[in-house]
Write a protein that holds these residues in place. Structure first.
Motif, PDB file in Angstrom:
ATOM      1  N   LEU A  61      16.150  -8.366  -2.538  1.00 49.82           N
ATOM      2  CA  LEU A  61      17.557  -8.599  -2.212  1.00 49.82           C
ATOM      3  C   LEU A  61      18.148  -7.464  -1.372  1.00 49.82           C
ATOM      4  CD1 LEU A  61      18.818  -9.978  -5.621  1.00 49.82           C
ATOM      5  CD2 LEU A  61      18.466 -11.254  -3.506  1.00 49.82           C
ATOM      6  N   LEU A  62      17.853  -6.244  -1.741  1.00 47.87           N
ATOM      7  CA  LEU A  62      18.353  -5.073  -1.022  1.00 47.87           C
ATOM      8  C   LEU A  62      17.187  -4.414  -0.296  1.00 47.87           C
ATOM      9  CD1 LEU A  62      20.702  -3.708  -3.817  1.00 47.87           C
ATOM     10  CD2 LEU A  62      21.378  -4.899  -1.743  1.00 47.87           C
ATOM     11  N   PRO A  63      17.460  -3.654   0.781  1.00 51.27           N
ATOM     12  CA  PRO A  63      16.378  -3.018   1.533  1.00 51.27           C
ATOM     13  C   PRO A  63      15.452  -2.202   0.637  1.00 51.27           C
ATOM     14  CG  PRO A  63      18.458  -2.746   2.679  1.00 51.27           C
ATOM     15  CD  PRO A  63      18.779  -3.358   1.345  1.00 51.27           C
ATOM     16  N   THR A  64      14.148  -2.480   0.756  1.00 52.38           N
ATOM     17  CA  THR A  64      13.133  -1.808  -0.043  1.00 52.38           C
ATOM     18  C   THR A  64      11.945  -1.489   0.847  1.00 52.38           C
ATOM     19  OG1 THR A  64      13.839  -3.078  -1.976  1.00 52.38           O
ATOM     20  CG2 THR A  64      11.691  -2.029  -2.110  1.00 52.38           C
ATOM     21  N   VAL A  65      11.460  -0.257   0.750  1.00 50.81           N
ATOM     22  CA  VAL A  65      10.362   0.208   1.602  1.00 50.81           C
ATOM     23  C   VAL A  65       9.353   0.960   0.739  1.00 50.81           C
ATOM     24  CG1 VAL A  65       9.783   1.572   3.637  1.00 50.81           C
ATOM     25  CG2 VAL A  65      11.991   0.429   3.527  1.00 50.81           C
ATOM     26  N   ASP A  66       8.059   0.667   0.936  1.00 48.58           N
ATOM     27  CA  ASP A  66       6.991   1.343   0.202  1.00 48.58           C
ATOM     28  C   ASP A  66       6.295   2.378   1.075  1.00 48.58           C
ATOM     29  OD1 ASP A  66       7.439  -0.186  -2.040  1.00 48.58           O
ATOM     30  OD2 ASP A  66       5.825  -1.595  -1.638  1.00 48.58           O
ATOM     31  N   VAL A  67       5.894   3.477   0.455  1.00 48.85           N
ATOM     32  CA  VAL A  67       5.091   4.508   1.111  1.00 48.85           C
ATOM     33  C   VAL A  67       3.700   4.455   0.486  1.00 48.85           C
ATOM     34  CG1 VAL A  67       4.799   6.991   1.492  1.00 48.85           C
ATOM     35  CG2 VAL A  67       7.090   5.975   1.570  1.00 48.85           C
ATOM     36  N   ILE A  68       2.692   4.293   1.346  1.00 48.17           N
ATOM     37  CA  ILE A  68       1.310   4.142   0.892  1.00 48.17           C
ATOM     38  C   ILE A  68       0.444   5.173   1.608  1.00 48.17           C
ATOM     39  CG2 ILE A  68      -0.668   2.571   0.827  1.00 48.17           C
ATOM     40  CD1 ILE A  68       1.679   0.341   0.940  1.00 48.17           C
ATOM     41  N   GLN A  69      -0.366   5.906   0.833  1.00 49.41           N
ATOM     42  CA  GLN A  69      -1.271   6.890   1.418  1.00 49.41           C
ATOM     43  C   GLN A  69      -2.697   6.547   1.006  1.00 49.41           C
ATOM     44  OE1 GLN A  69      -1.233  10.996   0.016  1.00 49.41           O
ATOM     45  NE2 GLN A  69      -1.376  11.684   2.139  1.00 49.41           N
ATOM     46  N   GLU A  70      -3.546   6.362   2.020  1.00 46.92           N
ATOM     47  CA  GLU A  70      -4.959   6.017   1.810  1.00 46.92           C
ATOM     48  C   GLU A  70      -5.111   4.828   0.866  1.00 46.92           C
ATOM     49  OE1 GLU A  70      -6.959   9.606   0.642  1.00 46.92           O
ATOM     50  OE2 GLU A  70      -6.554  10.566   2.566  1.00 46.92           O
ATOM     51  N   GLY A  71      -4.297   3.812   1.069  1.00 45.81           N
ATOM     52  CA  GLY A  71      -4.378   2.588   0.279  1.00 45.81           C
ATOM     53  C   GLY A  71      -3.752   2.668  -1.100  1.00 45.81           C
ATOM     54  N   LYS A  72      -3.204   3.822  -1.469  1.00 40.12           N
ATOM     55  CA  LYS A  72      -2.613   3.993  -2.798  1.00 40.12           C
ATOM     56  C   LYS A  72      -1.096   4.125  -2.681  1.00 40.12           C
ATOM     57  CE  LYS A  72      -6.696   6.293  -4.564  1.00 40.12           C
ATOM     58  NZ  LYS A  72      -7.276   7.574  -4.897  1.00 40.12           N
ATOM     59  N   PHE A  73      -0.405   3.428  -3.568  1.00 40.47           N
ATOM     60  CA  PHE A  73       1.056   3.472  -3.626  1.00 40.47           C
ATOM     61  C   PHE A  73       1.500   4.887  -3.965  1.00 40.47           C
ATOM     62  CE2 PHE A  73       4.888   3.337  -6.243  1.00 40.47           C
ATOM     63  CZ  PHE A  73       5.759   2.653  -5.412  1.00 40.47           C
ATOM     64  N   PHE A  74       2.464   5.425  -3.175  1.00 42.33           N
ATOM     65  CA  PHE A  74       3.025   6.750  -3.469  1.00 42.33           C
ATOM     66  C   PHE A  74       4.441   6.630  -4.030  1.00 42.33           C
ATOM     67  CE2 PHE A  74       5.606  10.414  -2.081  1.00 42.33           C
ATOM     68  CZ  PHE A  74       5.017  11.375  -2.890  1.00 42.33           C
ATOM     69  N   CYS A  75       5.317   5.931  -3.302  1.00 44.34           N
ATOM     70  CA  CYS A  75       6.683   5.769  -3.794  1.00 44.34           C
ATOM     71  C   CYS A  75       7.345   4.564  -3.138  1.00 44.34           C
ATOM     72  CB  CYS A  75       7.516   7.027  -3.574  1.00 44.34           C
ATOM     73  SG  CYS A  75       8.004   7.347  -1.869  1.00 44.34           S
TER      74      CYS A  75
END
Length: 160
Positions: A61-75
């Motif tokens: 619903l609200l803007p959401t962005v994922d940070v991924i490093q080397e295929g692993k979720f960071f934040c």
């Protein structure tokens, strides 16, 4: 460590370099031209290796962005529902965004409120130009940059 990011004003793709104090490019930010949701990669300029990814989560619903490093979720960065002052929350790590995000003058702090990075936007500039001062030596610079890009992307999605 001070780094500088200058985004292009009019561009279909948001590709740009991140520079050090000597104006030497260290990282390259590369965006996909056609994709469902915005997808951005941070690459090492020397090797061309992908160091981190910043991806829009489309079904939210609200803007959401994922940070991924080397295929692993960071934040995950997402906008918090508020009536007055917009707030963005960092989930997945014990980091807090503090300051005026909309004026691009804010800090990222750890759970003990120790500064990790300070972000400032140049006011009188032809394009979006940011100065990022990475203050914590123990934190991965690329993850801090990716988090800053994720906050910027979430703000951009919110304004559209």
């Amino acid at each position: 460590m001070k780094l500088y990011m200058k985004q292009k004003m009019w561009s279909f793709k948001q590709d740009f370099d991140i520079y050090d104090q000597n104006k030497s490019p260290i990282y390259r930010v590369d965006s996909k031209f056609i994709s469902i949701g915005r997808k951005t990669k941070i690459l090492d300029v020397q090797s061309g290796k992908v160091l981190c990814e910043v991806n829009q989560k489309v079904l939210s619903l609200l803007p959401t962005v994922d940070v991924i490093q080397e295929g692993k979720f960071f934040c995950r960065i997402h906008k918090k529902f508020t009536f007055f002052k917009p707030q963005y929350v960092v989930k997945g790590v014990d980091w807090v965004v503090d300051g005026s995000i909309f004026q691009h003058d804010y800090m990222i702090k750890d759970s003990k409120r120790q500064p990790i990075a300070r972000i400032k936007k140049k006011i009188l500039s032809w394009s979006d130009t940011f100065e990022m001062d990475i203050l914590a030596e123990s934190v991965d610079t690329v993850l801090v940059l990716a988090t800053i890009l994720a906050i910027d992307l979430a703000m951009d999605l919110d304004s559209n």
